[in-house]
Design an enzyme around this catalytic site. Structure first.
Site, PDB file in Angstrom:
ATOM      1  N   GLY A  75      40.273  -6.137  41.776  1.00 52.03           N
ATOM      2  CA  GLY A  75      39.747  -6.622  40.825  1.00 52.03           C
ATOM      3  C   GLY A  75      38.342  -7.309  41.187  1.00 52.03           C
ATOM      4  O   GLY A  75      37.896  -8.438  40.586  1.00 52.03           O
TER       5      GLY A  75
ATOM      6  N   ARG B 183      55.094   5.778  29.033  1.00 54.18           N
ATOM      7  CA  ARG B 183      53.812   5.735  28.903  1.00 54.18           C
ATOM      8  C   ARG B 183      52.898   5.528  27.571  1.00 54.18           C
ATOM      9  O   ARG B 183      52.375   4.630  27.168  1.00 54.18           O
ATOM     10  CB  ARG B 183      53.097   7.336  29.415  1.00 54.18           C
ATOM     11  CG  ARG B 183      51.624   7.248  29.427  1.00 54.18           C
ATOM     12  CD  ARG B 183      51.389   8.666  30.140  1.00 54.18           C
ATOM     13  NE  ARG B 183      49.803   8.808  30.042  1.00 54.18           N
ATOM     14  CZ  ARG B 183      49.215   9.562  29.136  1.00 54.18           C
ATOM     15  NH1 ARG B 183      50.014  10.299  28.218  1.00 54.18           N
ATOM     16  NH2 ARG B 183      47.746   9.510  29.349  1.00 54.18           N
TER      17      ARG B 183
ATOM     18  N   ILE C 208      45.230   7.559  33.693  1.00 53.44           N
ATOM     19  CA  ILE C 208      44.762   8.348  32.609  1.00 53.44           C
ATOM     20  C   ILE C 208      44.949   7.800  31.292  1.00 53.44           C
ATOM     21  O   ILE C 208      46.382   7.668  31.132  1.00 53.44           O
ATOM     22  CB  ILE C 208      45.326   9.824  32.765  1.00 53.44           C
ATOM     23  CG1 ILE C 208      45.048  10.299  34.326  1.00 53.44           C
ATOM     24  CG2 ILE C 208      44.471  10.827  31.762  1.00 53.44           C
ATOM     25  CD1 ILE C 208      43.786  11.080  34.534  1.00 53.44           C
TER      26      ILE C 208
ATOM     27  N   ASN D  81      33.520   2.207  31.680  1.00 52.71           N
ATOM     28  CA  ASN D  81      34.252   2.188  32.792  1.00 52.71           C
ATOM     29  C   ASN D  81      33.344   2.084  33.922  1.00 52.71           C
ATOM     30  O   ASN D  81      32.107   2.603  33.744  1.00 52.71           O
ATOM     31  CB  ASN D  81      35.078   3.604  32.925  1.00 52.71           C
ATOM     32  CG  ASN D  81      35.860   3.831  34.258  1.00 52.71           C
ATOM     33  OD1 ASN D  81      36.520   2.715  34.867  1.00 52.71           O
ATOM     34  ND2 ASN D  81      35.803   4.960  34.840  1.00 52.71           N
TER      35      ASN D  81
ATOM     36  N   HIS E  26      32.526   3.947  37.764  1.00 54.25           N
ATOM     37  CA  HIS E  26      32.876   5.083  38.558  1.00 54.25           C
ATOM     38  C   HIS E  26      32.040   5.199  39.938  1.00 54.25           C
ATOM     39  O   HIS E  26      30.980   5.082  39.710  1.00 54.25           O
ATOM     40  CB  HIS E  26      32.843   6.317  37.943  1.00 54.25           C
ATOM     41  CG  HIS E  26      33.461   7.253  38.413  1.00 54.25           C
ATOM     42  ND1 HIS E  26      34.737   7.893  38.716  1.00 54.25           N
ATOM     43  CD2 HIS E  26      32.772   8.484  39.235  1.00 54.25           C
ATOM     44  CE1 HIS E  26      35.132   8.821  39.714  1.00 54.25           C
ATOM     45  NE2 HIS E  26      33.929   9.233  39.759  1.00 54.25           N
TER      46      HIS E  26
ATOM     47  N   SER F  28      28.220   4.530  38.614  1.00 55.53           N
ATOM     48  CA  SER F  28      27.900   4.594  37.413  1.00 55.53           C
ATOM     49  C   SER F  28      28.849   3.687  36.448  1.00 55.53           C
ATOM     50  O   SER F  28      29.936   3.878  36.746  1.00 55.53           O
ATOM     51  CB  SER F  28      27.913   6.353  36.942  1.00 55.53           C
ATOM     52  OG  SER F  28      27.383   7.083  37.947  1.00 55.53           O
TER      53      SER F  28
ATOM     54  N   ASP G 297      36.134  10.466  33.173  1.00 49.22           N
ATOM     55  CA  ASP G 297      34.719  10.200  33.829  1.00 49.22           C
ATOM     56  C   ASP G 297      33.475  11.277  32.982  1.00 49.22           C
ATOM     57  O   ASP G 297      32.598  11.605  34.024  1.00 49.22           O
ATOM     58  CB  ASP G 297      34.883  10.504  35.248  1.00 49.22           C
ATOM     59  CG  ASP G 297      35.703   9.623  35.980  1.00 49.22           C
ATOM     60  OD1 ASP G 297      35.986   8.732  35.296  1.00 49.22           O
ATOM     61  OD2 ASP G 297      36.428  10.038  37.216  1.00 49.22           O
TER      62      ASP G 297
ATOM     63  N   LYS H 223      30.277  -0.901  46.508  1.00 49.58           N
ATOM     64  CA  LYS H 223      30.874  -2.065  45.810  1.00 49.58           C
ATOM     65  C   LYS H 223      29.649  -3.081  45.204  1.00 49.58           C
ATOM     66  O   LYS H 223      29.706  -3.711  44.344  1.00 49.58           O
ATOM     67  CB  LYS H 223      31.947  -2.538  46.616  1.00 49.58           C
ATOM     68  CG  LYS H 223      33.176  -1.956  46.508  1.00 49.58           C
ATOM     69  CD  LYS H 223      34.400  -2.480  45.322  1.00 49.58           C
ATOM     70  CE  LYS H 223      35.568  -1.547  45.148  1.00 49.58           C
ATOM     71  NZ  LYS H 223      36.634  -2.435  45.619  1.00 49.58           N
TER      72      LYS H 223
HETATM   73  C1  GRF Z   1      35.834   0.720  42.074  1.00 52.62           C
HETATM   74  O1  GRF Z   1      35.207   1.277  43.252  1.00 52.62           O
HETATM   75  C2  GRF Z   1      35.541   1.242  40.801  1.00 52.62           C
HETATM   76  O2  GRF Z   1      34.127   2.000  40.950  1.00 52.62           O
HETATM   77  C3  GRF Z   1      36.491   2.448  40.856  1.00 52.62           C
HETATM   78  O3  GRF Z   1      37.767   1.686  41.185  1.00 52.62           O
HETATM   79  C4  GRF Z   1      37.168   0.653  42.196  1.00 52.62           C
HETATM   80  C5  GRF Z   1      37.981  -0.570  41.775  1.00 52.62           C
HETATM   81  O4  GRF Z   1      37.658  -1.869  42.786  1.00 52.62           O
HETATM   82  N1  GRF Z   1      36.954   2.605  39.332  1.00 52.62           N
HETATM   83  P1  GRF Z   1      37.731  -3.241  42.254  1.00 52.62           P
HETATM   84  O5  GRF Z   1      39.355  -3.292  42.206  1.00 52.62           O
HETATM   85  O6  GRF Z   1      36.843  -3.652  41.276  1.00 52.62           O
HETATM   86  O7  GRF Z   1      37.437  -3.860  43.661  1.00 52.62           O
END
Ligand code: GRF
Length: 322
Positions: free
Chosen positions: A15, A68, A95, A110, A112, A139, A148, A174
């Site tokens: 997180g 699910r 998913i 989201n 990515h 992105s 994605d 990050k």
């Molecule tokens: C990040 O790299 C994000 O882009 C991907 O999952 C990771 C989550 O990392 N979707 P965090 O839990 O926010 O540190």
């Protein structure tokens, strides 16, 4: 400032992006607040941090193999109960069922860790390194049923250095993610109040109707129907017109009785526009978070019908009979 957007963040793990969104929301001028953090892992470390920061947290039980559909139904209910109007996925490793995506369509983002459309899915950094790319990156995109693949709202490229491993690169990306996500989310939730964006949405809907041209009305953007010389305005945008607090769409109603009725029944949506009201223009307030664009499309069509030459409305009716 307009009321802040109510964002729920979905996580599965650390997180750190969630934390970036929370801390950015502490700024007085941030256009969103985080009203909930939840996800598919009740032990996610991010949940503990969110709770410590005073953000409401829902620890939903891990979805079981056959559970699910039930999990996503509970999740959807939890989001609604929190009053969320926007969902930010931040390392949510599931998913999503198409039905869930549909329900939050246009309101779910989201992040990515690649420069989309490159490297959808997992192992993005290893794939970028293997390909010899000069840059990795991240992105933020809208979530659509295909993974994605939704519209990219913002990206940051991150240089790849000699000796980078996927882990080293991931850590550097990050840093970029933590800058990008809060900024893109803020812009995204603000656009509902941006007159330029509103005008572009109306333009897309109005231009679908036959023989429509752009025409200004006393300097305001408008749309007219019919041959250029005699084209008749059927829609106008009144942007804070004469001190009004609204960005309004003016359309032709059937007359003062209908207008009064609608304004009384739904005063948050309809109003009597200054100067234009007397000539039968009804105003719809468009600088809101919850605009129903299908309803706007219906009003545009109705107003178009009221103003179009009979030759065109006849064609329209004939087409409808098929
Ligand atoms: C990040 O790299 C994000 O882009 C991907 O999952 C990771 C989550 O990392 N979707 P965090 O839990 O926010 O540190």
């Amino acid at each position: 400032m307009a009321e802040r957007a109510r964002v729920a963040v979905l996580i599965s793990g650390t997180g750190s992006n969630m934390a970036a969104l929370i801390y950015a929301s502490r700024a007085a001028d941030c256009p969103y607040e985080i009203v909930l953090v939840t996800g598919d892992n009740p032990d996610a470390p991010g949940l503990t941090l969110a709770a410590a920061e005073g953000v409401p947290v829902a620890r939903l039980p891990r979805p079981t193999k056959d559970g699910r559909a039930e999990f996503f139904a509970t999740l959807d209910r939890t989001l609604r109960e929190a009053g969320a109007d926007t969902v930010a996925l931040a390392g949510f490793m599931r998913i999503l069922p198409a039905e869930f995506v549909e329900r939050w369509s246009g309101r779910m983002l989201n992040i990515h860790p690649s420069l989309l459309p490159k490297y959808r899915g997992l192992d993005t950094h290893a794939r970028a390194l293997e390909a010899g790319d000069p840059h990795g990156g991240c992105s933020v995109h809208l979530v659509t049923p295909e993974v994605d693949a939704g519209e990219v709202l913002g990206q940051v490229a991150v240089a790849i250095l000699p000796g980078d491993t996927p882990e080293i690169l991931a850590a550097r990306v990050k840093i970029a993610e933590h800058q990008l996500y809060p900024r893109v989310l803020a812009d995204y939730v603000s656009r509902a109040f941006d007159a330029g964006w509103i005008e572009a949405q109306v333009d897309a809907l109005a231009s679908r109707l036959p023989e429509v041209t752009r025409k200004t009305s006393h300097g305001s953007p408008g749309w007219a129907v019919g041959p250029e010389k005699t084209a008749k305005l059927f829609a106008i945008i009144a942007d804070h017109h004469h001190g009004e607090e609204s960005v309004g769409l003016l359309v032709k109603a059937s007359g003062p009785d209908e207008m009064t009725g609608l304004i009384e029944a739904q005063p948050d949506l309809y109003y009597w526009p200054k100067y234009y009201g007397a000539s039968g223009w009804l105003a719809l307030k468009l600088n809101r978070r919850d605009v129903d664009w299908d309803q706007i499309a219906e009003w545009l069509e109705r107003s178009w019908r009221a103003c179009a030459p009979p030759r065109l409305t006849k064609l329209m009716r004939a087409a409808e009979e098929f």
